[in-house]
Scaffold this active site. Structure first.
Site, mmCIF file in Angstrom:
data_model
loop_
_atom_site.group_PDB
_atom_site.id
_atom_site.type_symbol
_atom_site.label_atom_id
_atom_site.label_comp_id
_atom_site.label_asym_id
_atom_site.label_seq_id
_atom_site.Cartn_x
_atom_site.Cartn_y
_atom_site.Cartn_z
ATOM 1 N N LEU A 10 44.624 54.476 5.528
ATOM 2 C CA LEU A 10 43.467 53.403 6.094
ATOM 3 C C LEU A 10 42.864 52.290 5.097
ATOM 4 C CD1 LEU A 10 41.869 56.083 8.306
ATOM 5 C CD2 LEU A 10 43.077 54.221 9.308
ATOM 6 N N ASP A 11 42.898 51.199 5.335
ATOM 7 C CA ASP A 11 42.170 50.066 4.690
ATOM 8 C C ASP A 11 40.685 50.516 5.038
ATOM 9 O OD1 ASP A 11 41.594 47.810 3.173
ATOM 10 O OD2 ASP A 11 41.571 46.817 4.934
ATOM 11 N N LEU A 12 39.877 49.937 4.388
ATOM 12 C CA LEU A 12 38.272 50.079 4.447
ATOM 13 C C LEU A 12 37.674 49.052 5.287
ATOM 14 C CD1 LEU A 12 35.908 51.952 4.016
ATOM 15 C CD2 LEU A 12 35.600 51.161 2.024
#
Length: 224
Positions: A10-12
């Site tokens: 997951l990207d932030l």
């Protein structure tokens, strides 16, 4: 992706959290400190996602590392104190994380943001309840490139790229994932435009956090 247990990377910024206010205000602060022209909020929002050093290279119109480092230093001066907390989880993210966990997915954070800031944001929003690991860049820019970051993550976790799905909102997520043989789905609630993501070659779109869970559930179910 393995049906038994998928690994979701997951990207932030622009994926889990809407961090635009803190990032934009900190960009403005840095440019003001350097007595440089300050673009409007909308223009600065378009620059959220790439490594900070890349962003300031564009804003300053320069590849002079000392000049870029000065700007990054001013940016971090404000961001570390204030900007980091000018931030919020997108609606539906908690339900999305619960849904991914219910599917048996293992979730890891993969962000170009410096690890030290990413960890503080994870703790601020109590995201460690869902995450098995937090991977970010070093303050000197090491692993800020998404391809380099994901390569490091895959090696450190000993993951088969075929068992992973990258979820992000910018072209850098797409290009970084594909450089490592990882499938990537792009979210449409973040900062990247559909055309940007299509041009980068994304493998799919999710308009809402709930749609991401539903699509992954169907994919894992079909693979069984």
């Amino acid at each position: 992706m393995s049906a038994a247990r998928g690994n979701v990377l997951l990207d932030l910024d622009g994926t889990l959290t809407d961090s635009a206010e803190g990032i934009v205000r900190s960009m403005q602060y840095a440019l003001q400190q350097m007595q440089r022209p300050v673009p409007d909020d909308a223009a600065l929002r378009q620059l959220i996602g790439p490594p900070t050093q890349v962003t300031f290279g564009l804003l300053l119109g320069s590849d002079d590392r000392s000049l870029i480092d000065e700007a990054v230093g001013h940016y971090r001066e404000r961001f570390a104190r204030i900007g980091l907390y000018e931030n919020r989880l997108y609606p539906g993210i908690v339900d999305m994380l619960d849904g991914l966990r219910a599917l048996g997915c293992r979730m890891l954070l993969a962000t170009s943001k410096p690890q030290v800031y990413a960890q503080r944001i994870v703790e601020h929003f109590d995201l460690q309840r869902w995450l098995s690991g937090v991977y970010g860049a070093e303050l000197d820019g090491t692993r800020a490139d998404k391809a380099e970051l994901l390569r490091h993550l895959l090696q450190a976790e000993r993951l088969d790229p075929a068992s992973c799905l990258m979820v992000g909102d910018r072209r850098h997520d797409v290009l970084g994932a594909h450089a490592n043989g990882v499938t990537v789905w792009s979210v449409l609630w973040g900062y990247g435009a559909r055309d940007e993501l299509l041009a980068a070659g994304t493998d799919g779109f999710c308009a809402t956090p709930a749609e991401l869970v539903a699509r992954l559930s169907a994919r894992l179910g079909a693979a069984r």
